[in-house]
Design an enzyme around this catalytic site. Structure first.
Site, mmCIF file in Angstrom:
data_model
loop_
_atom_site.group_PDB
_atom_site.id
_atom_site.type_symbol
_atom_site.label_atom_id
_atom_site.label_comp_id
_atom_site.label_asym_id
_atom_site.label_seq_id
_atom_site.Cartn_x
_atom_site.Cartn_y
_atom_site.Cartn_z
ATOM 1 N N LEU A 8 0.854 -1.190 0.000
ATOM 2 C CA LEU A 8 0.000 0.000 0.000
ATOM 3 C C LEU A 8 0.891 1.242 0.000
ATOM 4 O O LEU A 8 1.721 1.418 0.888
ATOM 5 C CB LEU A 8 -0.923 0.003 1.221
ATOM 6 C CG LEU A 8 -1.812 -1.233 1.400
ATOM 7 C CD1 LEU A 8 -2.839 -0.992 2.515
ATOM 8 C CD2 LEU A 8 -2.523 -1.617 0.109
ATOM 9 N N ARG A 15 2.392 15.275 5.793
ATOM 10 C CA ARG A 15 3.379 15.840 6.719
ATOM 11 C C ARG A 15 4.803 15.900 6.168
ATOM 12 O O ARG A 15 5.697 16.434 6.812
ATOM 13 C CB ARG A 15 3.343 15.049 8.046
ATOM 14 C CG ARG A 15 2.167 15.451 8.910
ATOM 15 C CD ARG A 15 2.032 14.551 10.112
ATOM 16 N NE ARG A 15 1.409 13.271 9.755
ATOM 17 C CZ ARG A 15 1.354 12.216 10.550
ATOM 18 N NH1 ARG A 15 1.913 12.263 11.741
ATOM 19 N NH2 ARG A 15 0.755 11.110 10.173
ATOM 20 N N ASN A 385 38.998 18.712 -26.142
ATOM 21 C CA ASN A 385 38.348 17.546 -26.760
ATOM 22 C C ASN A 385 37.023 17.881 -27.405
ATOM 23 O O ASN A 385 36.423 17.044 -28.048
ATOM 24 C CB ASN A 385 38.130 16.441 -25.717
ATOM 25 C CG ASN A 385 37.245 16.897 -24.568
ATOM 26 O OD1 ASN A 385 37.288 18.064 -24.175
ATOM 27 N ND2 ASN A 385 36.457 15.993 -24.026
ATOM 28 N N ARG A 439 54.825 27.710 -29.664
ATOM 29 C CA ARG A 439 54.584 28.939 -28.916
ATOM 30 C C ARG A 439 55.444 30.030 -29.540
ATOM 31 O O ARG A 439 56.434 29.730 -30.209
ATOM 32 C CB ARG A 439 54.932 28.749 -27.436
ATOM 33 C CG ARG A 439 56.399 28.460 -27.202
ATOM 34 C CD ARG A 439 56.684 28.061 -25.765
ATOM 35 N NE ARG A 439 58.105 27.943 -25.539
ATOM 36 C CZ ARG A 439 58.654 27.079 -24.684
ATOM 37 N NH1 ARG A 439 57.911 26.247 -23.987
ATOM 38 N NH2 ARG A 439 59.945 27.059 -24.514
#
Ligand code: UD1
Ligand code: MG
Length: 457
Positions: A8, A15, A385, A439
């Site tokens: 059930l 509450r 990615n 770089r």
């Protein structure tokens, strides 16, 4: 006899003061109703029927993968009414019906087996308990010989009946045909205007049916959840038992009151868990694994001798033996770290294999990467990615050295033994065993002067 289980779970749960149906509130990481279904599954039952109502389709939807029958009770007209709706859903072969409650989660298989067994030679068996404060519960009324006569609900009880300390837990098991006949006779002439399931007890007694009663192993088993305070009390009880079971099996918990199990922990010998470790899903820890304070481990496997330092979050990760993870590391699904790997602070790893002895010790994101053994990933290395649409792979060969602050723009590969200069943006394959830099060259402008602020006169 063929057993059918009825749970059930249609009550409103007022509450809880919640938009979530009560039986979906979690205890130890699983909905309350899941605990009840798990206990029922241990019985040799032909079928599980759940009566739901409040919250509508949300409840069945949360258990879509479970093999149970759902019956809707659109209007909550009492426990008797709920069971009346459930009975026709049971298979014709079912001869014995066990009634459980979706908001009473800690009932144990042992108690249920005892209750079912006590019904072997009777038409009806109840699970009752002796409590100091029976207020709110249905009281068990017996005659002077101890024969069970009826149950009177708290709101309907006389002053004398209210003193009875034997209460109805609600759990019962009954012979199906008789149960259906009794249910057909109950009405709503009571204080709450509801169909009380408990009214079948007096009908059974009138029919001369022997009514058995059994006790639960402890009161917590039959304690229901009505509000969040009770939910937290049951949570703590569950956690204490879980912690004790682990300690008895050889796991050290620095403080069992500061450990939470929301799933299953499979631990080999001498695992050591510091405070505030949370285990979710299925977690396997090899012998001697140490987990530092404030770690969350979900669905992961950690090899023997590995140490996880404080404040790590692991989800769907696999780590080999003798690795060192953290502090402050995050391993996401399909992070596969081999033996002797080191992953340090502020490193995030997702869908990436890290080969034996490889290290990523600081400030790094590794996603969709296949990284060999003996690789050193410098601080600030990022696998780029994702281009906003596609996820692409980064491959790094054994013994490569990736200088700090490198961006690896995937798809890209770095050969075995290659060295990447710090601060590089790598967009094309870097050959094995050579130094690759990407770089701008450093320049110095001789005689350059800083701009001067005008001086006020
Ligand atoms: C019930 C028992 C009482 C017992 C107590 C134990 C009845 C009449 N009384 O009272 O003797 O001491 O449990 O906690 O059975 N439910 C439905 N549909 C409904 C009404 C209830 O599915 O129409 C479910 C609720 O979700 C809950 C359970 O049945 O899981 C019990 O209902 P609740 O309203 O809590 O019954 P109590 O008044 O506590
Ligand atoms: Mg109740």
């Amino acid at each position: 006899m063929t057993l059918g289980v009825v749970i059930l779970a249609a009550g409103r749960g007022t509450r809880m003061c919640s938009d979530l149906p009560k039986v979906l509130h979690p205890l130890a990481g699983q909905p309350l109703l899941a605990h009840v279904l798990n206990a029922a599954t241990t019985l040799d039952a032909a079928q599980q029927v759940v009566v739901f109502g409040h919250g509508g389709a949300q409840v069945p939807a949360a258990f879509a993968e479970r093999d149970c029958i759902w019956v809707e009770q659109a209007e909550q007209r009492g426990t008797g009414h709920a069971l009346m709706l459930a009975l026709p859903a049971l298979l014709p072969a079912v001869t014995q019906v066990l009634v459980l409650y979706g908001d009473v989660p800690l009932i144990t298989p042992a108690t249920l087996r005892r209750l079912v067994a006590s019904n072997a030679n009777t038409g009806l068996a109840l699970l009752t308990a002796e409590v100091c404060n029976p207020s709110g519960y249905g009281r068990i009324v017996r005659d002077h010989t101890g024969r069970l006569l009826r149950i009177v609900e708290d709101k309907d009880a006389s002053v004398a009946e209210r003193d009875i300390q034997e209460i109805n837990t609600g759990f019962l098991v009954a012979e199906r045909t008789q149960l259906a006949a009794w249910l057909a006779q109950i009405g709503t002439n009571n204080a709450q205007g509801e169909y009380y399931l408990t009214d079948i007890v007096a009908l059974a007694a009138q029919d001369g049916v022997a009514i058995a009663s059994t006790r639960p192993g402890c009161l917590t088993e039959v304690t229901g959840v009505n509000d969040r305070v009770q939910l937290s009390e049951l949570e703590r009880f569950y956690q204490r038992i879980a912690a004790e079971n682990l300690m008895r099996a050889g796991v050290t918990l620095v403080d069992p009151a500061r450990f939470d199990l929301r799933g299953a922990l499979h631990a080999e010998r001498d695992v050591h868990l510091d405070i505030n470790v949370i285990i979710e899903g299925e977690v396997w820890l090899g012998s001697g694994v140490r987990v530092g304070a404030n770690c969350v481990l979900k669905d992961c496997r950690i090899g023997a001798g590995t140490e996880i330092f404080p404040n790590c979050v692991l989800d769907g990760a696999t780590v080999g033996a003798n690795a060192r993870i953290g502090p402050f590391a995050r391993l996401r699904p399909a992070a596969l770290l081999a033996d002797d790997t080191h992953v340090g602070n502020f490193v995030e790893i997702k869908k990436t294999t890290l080969g034996r002895g490889s290290k990523a010790n600081h400030l790094t994101y590794l996603g969709d990467a296949d990284i060999g053994a003996g690789v050193n990933i410098g601080a600030g290395t990022i696998t780029c990615n994702y281009d906003g649409v596609n996820k692409s792979l980064t491959q790094i060969g054994d013994d490569a050295f990736i200088g700090s602050n490198t961006a690896l723009v995937a798809p890209v590969s770095v050969g075995a033994g290659a060295t990447i200069g710090a601060g590089s943006v790598i967009t094309r394959s870097a050959p094995a065993a050579q130094l690759t830099l990407a770089r701008t060259r450093q320049t110095t402008l001789a005689g350059w002067q800083r701009p001067q602020k005008p001086t006020n006169k």
